[in-house]
Scaffold this motif. Structure first.
Motif, PDB file in Angstrom:
ATOM      1  N   GLY A  65      -8.450  64.490  48.148  1.00 56.97           N
ATOM      2  CA  GLY A  65      -9.819  63.967  48.172  1.00 56.97           C
ATOM      3  C   GLY A  65     -10.302  63.750  49.596  1.00 56.97           C
ATOM      4  N   ASN A  66     -11.251  64.577  50.007  1.00 61.33           N
ATOM      5  CA  ASN A  66     -11.852  64.448  51.334  1.00 61.33           C
ATOM      6  C   ASN A  66     -13.073  63.529  51.202  1.00 61.33           C
ATOM      7  OD1 ASN A  66     -13.123  64.769  53.792  1.00 61.33           O
ATOM      8  ND2 ASN A  66     -13.647  66.925  53.483  1.00 61.33           N
ATOM      9  N   TRP A  67     -12.889  62.270  51.576  1.00 57.85           N
ATOM     10  CA  TRP A  67     -13.977  61.294  51.395  1.00 57.85           C
ATOM     11  C   TRP A  67     -15.131  61.535  52.366  1.00 57.85           C
ATOM     12  CZ3 TRP A  67     -11.237  55.828  50.943  1.00 57.85           C
ATOM     13  CH2 TRP A  67     -10.285  55.874  49.908  1.00 57.85           C
ATOM     14  N   LYS A  68     -14.898  62.337  53.389  1.00 54.34           N
ATOM     15  CA  LYS A  68     -15.888  62.548  54.456  1.00 54.34           C
ATOM     16  C   LYS A  68     -16.287  61.201  55.061  1.00 54.34           C
ATOM     17  CE  LYS A  68     -17.122  66.889  52.383  1.00 54.34           C
ATOM     18  NZ  LYS A  68     -18.107  67.949  52.226  1.00 54.34           N
ATOM     19  N   MET A  69     -17.522  61.046  55.541  1.00 51.52           N
ATOM     20  CA  MET A  69     -17.902  59.781  56.207  1.00 51.52           C
ATOM     21  C   MET A  69     -18.505  58.827  55.169  1.00 51.52           C
ATOM     22  SD  MET A  69     -19.959  59.183  59.764  1.00 51.52           S
ATOM     23  CE  MET A  69     -21.605  59.296  59.079  1.00 51.52           C
ATOM     24  N   GLY A 128     -10.030  71.735  61.053  1.00 51.06           N
ATOM     25  CA  GLY A 128     -10.975  72.853  60.986  1.00 51.06           C
ATOM     26  C   GLY A 128     -11.886  72.859  59.787  1.00 51.06           C
ATOM     27  N   HIS A 129     -12.189  71.679  59.238  1.00 55.27           N
ATOM     28  CA  HIS A 129     -13.172  71.657  58.150  1.00 55.27           C
ATOM     29  C   HIS A 129     -14.476  72.284  58.653  1.00 55.27           C
ATOM     30  CE1 HIS A 129     -16.003  70.190  55.139  1.00 55.27           C
ATOM     31  NE2 HIS A 129     -14.950  70.071  54.343  1.00 55.27           N
ATOM     32  N   SER A 130     -15.186  72.941  57.770  1.00 61.23           N
ATOM     33  CA  SER A 130     -16.391  73.673  58.213  1.00 61.23           C
ATOM     34  C   SER A 130     -17.418  72.732  58.835  1.00 61.23           C
ATOM     35  CB  SER A 130     -17.009  74.440  57.056  1.00 61.23           C
ATOM     36  OG  SER A 130     -17.509  73.546  56.104  1.00 61.23           O
ATOM     37  N   TYR A 161      -9.121  77.156  51.314  1.00 59.54           N
ATOM     38  CA  TYR A 161     -10.213  78.123  51.383  1.00 59.54           C
ATOM     39  C   TYR A 161     -11.482  77.430  50.896  1.00 59.54           C
ATOM     40  CZ  TYR A 161     -13.461  81.743  49.997  1.00 59.54           C
ATOM     41  OH  TYR A 161     -14.602  82.468  49.839  1.00 59.54           O
ATOM     42  N   GLU A 162     -12.407  77.237  51.834  1.00 56.11           N
ATOM     43  CA  GLU A 162     -13.664  76.573  51.491  1.00 56.11           C
ATOM     44  C   GLU A 162     -14.835  77.452  51.931  1.00 56.11           C
ATOM     45  OE1 GLU A 162     -13.036  72.021  51.096  1.00 56.11           O
ATOM     46  OE2 GLU A 162     -13.707  72.479  53.106  1.00 56.11           O
ATOM     47  N   PRO A 163     -15.400  78.208  50.991  1.00 52.19           N
ATOM     48  CA  PRO A 163     -16.580  78.997  51.376  1.00 52.19           C
ATOM     49  C   PRO A 163     -17.707  78.054  51.790  1.00 52.19           C
ATOM     50  CG  PRO A 163     -16.156  79.146  48.990  1.00 52.19           C
ATOM     51  CD  PRO A 163     -15.051  78.339  49.581  1.00 52.19           C
ATOM     52  N   ALA A 222     -20.575  76.999  49.663  1.00 50.53           N
ATOM     53  CA  ALA A 222     -20.309  76.197  48.456  1.00 50.53           C
ATOM     54  C   ALA A 222     -19.988  74.743  48.808  1.00 50.53           C
ATOM     55  CB  ALA A 222     -19.151  76.809  47.679  1.00 50.53           C
ATOM     56  N   ILE A 223     -20.182  74.354  50.073  1.00 53.30           N
ATOM     57  CA  ILE A 223     -19.819  72.989  50.471  1.00 53.30           C
ATOM     58  C   ILE A 223     -21.033  72.086  50.448  1.00 53.30           C
ATOM     59  CG2 ILE A 223     -18.998  71.581  52.402  1.00 53.30           C
ATOM     60  CD1 ILE A 223     -16.975  73.684  52.956  1.00 53.30           C
ATOM     61  N   GLY A 224     -20.957  71.078  49.611  1.00 50.94           N
ATOM     62  CA  GLY A 224     -22.033  70.097  49.518  1.00 50.94           C
ATOM     63  C   GLY A 224     -23.341  70.681  49.004  1.00 50.94           C
ATOM     64  N   THR A 225     -23.291  71.880  48.431  1.00 53.66           N
ATOM     65  CA  THR A 225     -24.511  72.533  47.969  1.00 53.66           C
ATOM     66  C   THR A 225     -24.609  72.518  46.452  1.00 53.66           C
ATOM     67  OG1 THR A 225     -23.323  74.633  47.875  1.00 53.66           O
ATOM     68  CG2 THR A 225     -24.530  74.163  49.906  1.00 53.66           C
ATOM     69  N   GLY A 268     -14.884  73.246  47.715  1.00 53.02           N
ATOM     70  CA  GLY A 268     -16.314  73.583  47.712  1.00 53.02           C
ATOM     71  C   GLY A 268     -16.915  73.227  46.371  1.00 53.02           C
ATOM     72  N   SER A 269     -17.480  72.002  46.292  1.00 53.28           N
ATOM     73  CA  SER A 269     -18.133  71.540  45.062  1.00 53.28           C
ATOM     74  C   SER A 269     -17.215  71.598  43.838  1.00 53.28           C
ATOM     75  CB  SER A 269     -19.434  72.310  44.827  1.00 53.28           C
ATOM     76  OG  SER A 269     -20.314  72.114  45.922  1.00 53.28           O
ATOM     77  N   VAL A 270     -15.942  71.222  44.034  1.00 54.78           N
ATOM     78  CA  VAL A 270     -15.030  71.121  42.885  1.00 54.78           C
ATOM     79  C   VAL A 270     -15.392  69.856  42.104  1.00 54.78           C
ATOM     80  CG1 VAL A 270     -12.645  70.749  42.160  1.00 54.78           C
ATOM     81  CG2 VAL A 270     -13.147  72.340  44.022  1.00 54.78           C
ATOM     82  N   ALA A 285      -6.913  71.654  44.968  1.00 59.82           N
ATOM     83  CA  ALA A 285      -8.308  71.607  45.410  1.00 59.82           C
ATOM     84  C   ALA A 285      -8.482  70.582  46.519  1.00 59.82           C
ATOM     85  CB  ALA A 285      -9.219  71.251  44.238  1.00 59.82           C
ATOM     86  N   LEU A 286      -9.380  70.924  47.449  1.00 62.92           N
ATOM     87  CA  LEU A 286      -9.846  69.958  48.440  1.00 62.92           C
ATOM     88  C   LEU A 286     -11.216  69.529  47.917  1.00 62.92           C
ATOM     89  CD1 LEU A 286      -9.329  68.542  51.130  1.00 62.92           C
ATOM     90  CD2 LEU A 286     -10.267  70.525  52.306  1.00 62.92           C
ATOM     91  N   VAL A 287     -11.289  68.284  47.486  1.00 60.19           N
ATOM     92  CA  VAL A 287     -12.453  67.816  46.730  1.00 60.19           C
ATOM     93  C   VAL A 287     -13.339  66.976  47.633  1.00 60.19           C
ATOM     94  CG1 VAL A 287     -13.176  66.547  44.674  1.00 60.19           C
ATOM     95  CG2 VAL A 287     -10.961  67.736  44.693  1.00 60.19           C
ATOM     96  N   GLY A 288     -14.622  67.278  47.690  1.00 59.88           N
ATOM     97  CA  GLY A 288     -15.541  66.501  48.516  1.00 59.88           C
ATOM     98  C   GLY A 288     -16.140  65.348  47.722  1.00 59.88           C
ATOM     99  N   GLY A 289     -17.432  65.426  47.436  1.00 60.26           N
ATOM    100  CA  GLY A 289     -18.198  64.343  46.802  1.00 60.26           C
ATOM    101  C   GLY A 289     -17.506  63.706  45.596  1.00 60.26           C
TER     102      GLY A 289
HETATM  103  C1  3PY Z   1     -16.655  69.894  49.540  1.00 58.31           C
HETATM  104  O1  3PY Z   1     -16.234  70.093  48.406  1.00 58.31           O
HETATM  105  O2  3PY Z   1     -17.851  69.723  49.762  1.00 58.31           O
HETATM  106  C2  3PY Z   1     -15.741  69.845  50.679  1.00 58.31           C
HETATM  107  O3  3PY Z   1     -16.152  70.068  51.784  1.00 58.31           O
HETATM  108  C3  3PY Z   1     -14.338  69.464  50.477  1.00 58.31           C
HETATM  109  O4  3PY Z   1     -13.669  69.375  51.685  1.00 58.31           O
END
Ligand code: 3PY
Length: 258
Positions: free
Chosen positions: A9-13, A101-103, A173-175, A178-181, A219-221, A238-242
């Motif tokens: 879980g990538n909590w981001k900021m 190296g997160h996008s 692999y994070e296209p 597909a990130i935060g979109t 990417g938006s998992v 999965a690397l999960v964002g939101g």
């Molecule tokens: C996302 O799912 O938005 C991510 O960037 C996960 O790192």
């Protein structure tokens, strides 16, 4: 396949240290109720730096099954680098993982592959497992050059990383499109690139390294799409964002086999 799936879980900021404690507790209760086996599906929490101490206290103090880590680290080990956090500091907090190296760092902090490579090596110097992020933008995807693009990133990001260290690394692999979109790659899109990454690891190192490295999709998992993505042969987590800062959603993602 023998690779333990990893849900990170990538909590981001997001979340201060108090909110972080709340999330960890809620997640722990939910997964405890579901009798989650952390050896069968590993769960990693990747909070902001300021939350790490409270996460460590809860996870280690209460022997929760989570692993944890940071979202970035300095390429340097110590010294006059105002605002930076070193791998040694993260290791001292008993972090297992660190994202590299997160996008969003490549995009907003001008991190290129040389920096990502230096950070990957810095993580390994301190026995942290780097989660090395690669992925193409929309233009590259439209031109159908995603595999070529991602493999070039991989070659550069792993330069001079020796084989004995490579097997422990995690690749995400994070296209970028597909990130935060809200857009997710189809399971086939994810499989195509994750399989190409694994094949390249075989060429760069060995068949054993390729078979051991976990390749995540990010990417938006969400709870709704995770099972189809996890059904792909070369996707190991999965690397999960939101969705990772909602305890119910993240618990459902972790329990994708239910
Ligand atoms: C996302 O799912 O938005 C991510 O960037 C996960 O790192």
């Amino acid at each position: 396949q023998g690779r333990t799936p990893l849900m990170a879980g990538n909590w981001k900021m997001n979340l201060d240290h108090f909110e972080a404690a709340h999330l960890v507790q809620k997640l722990a209760w939910t997964l405890d109720d579901a009798k989650h086996d952390f050896d069968a599906v590993e769960v990693a929490l990747l909070p902001p730096f300021t939350d790490l101490r409270s996460v460590q206290t809860l996870v280690d103090g209460d022997k929760l099954g989570f692993k944890y880590g940071a979202q970035d680290l300095s390429q340097y080990d110590k010294g006059a680098y105002t605002g930076e956090i070193s791998g040694a500091m993260l290791a001292k907090l008993k972090c297992t993982y660190v994202v590299v190296g997160h996008s969003e760092r490549r995009q907003y902090h001008a991190e290129d592959d040389a920096v990502v490579n230096a950070k990957t090596k810095a993580a390994l110097r301190h026995d942290l497992i780097p989660i090395v992020c690669v992925g193409e933008g929309l233009e590259v995807r439209k031109e159908g050059r995603q595999v070529q693009h991602v493999l070039a990133q991989l070659d550069a990001d792993l330069a001079e990383v020796p084989a004995e260290k490579a097997a422990s690394i995690v690749i995400a692999y994070e296209p970028v499109w597909a990130i935060g979109t809200g857009e997710t790659a189809t399971p086939d899109d994810a499989q195509e690139v994750c399989a190409a990454i694994r094949k390249r690891l075989g060429e760069l190192y060995s068949a054993d390294v390729a078979a051991a490295v976990r390749v995540l999709y990010g990417g938006s998992v969400k709870a709704q799409n995770v099972a189809a993505i996890m059904a792909q042969e070369d996707v190991d987590g999965a690397l999960v964002g939101g969705a990772s800062i909602d305890p119910g959603d993240f618990a459902s993602i972790v329990r994708y086999r239910d």
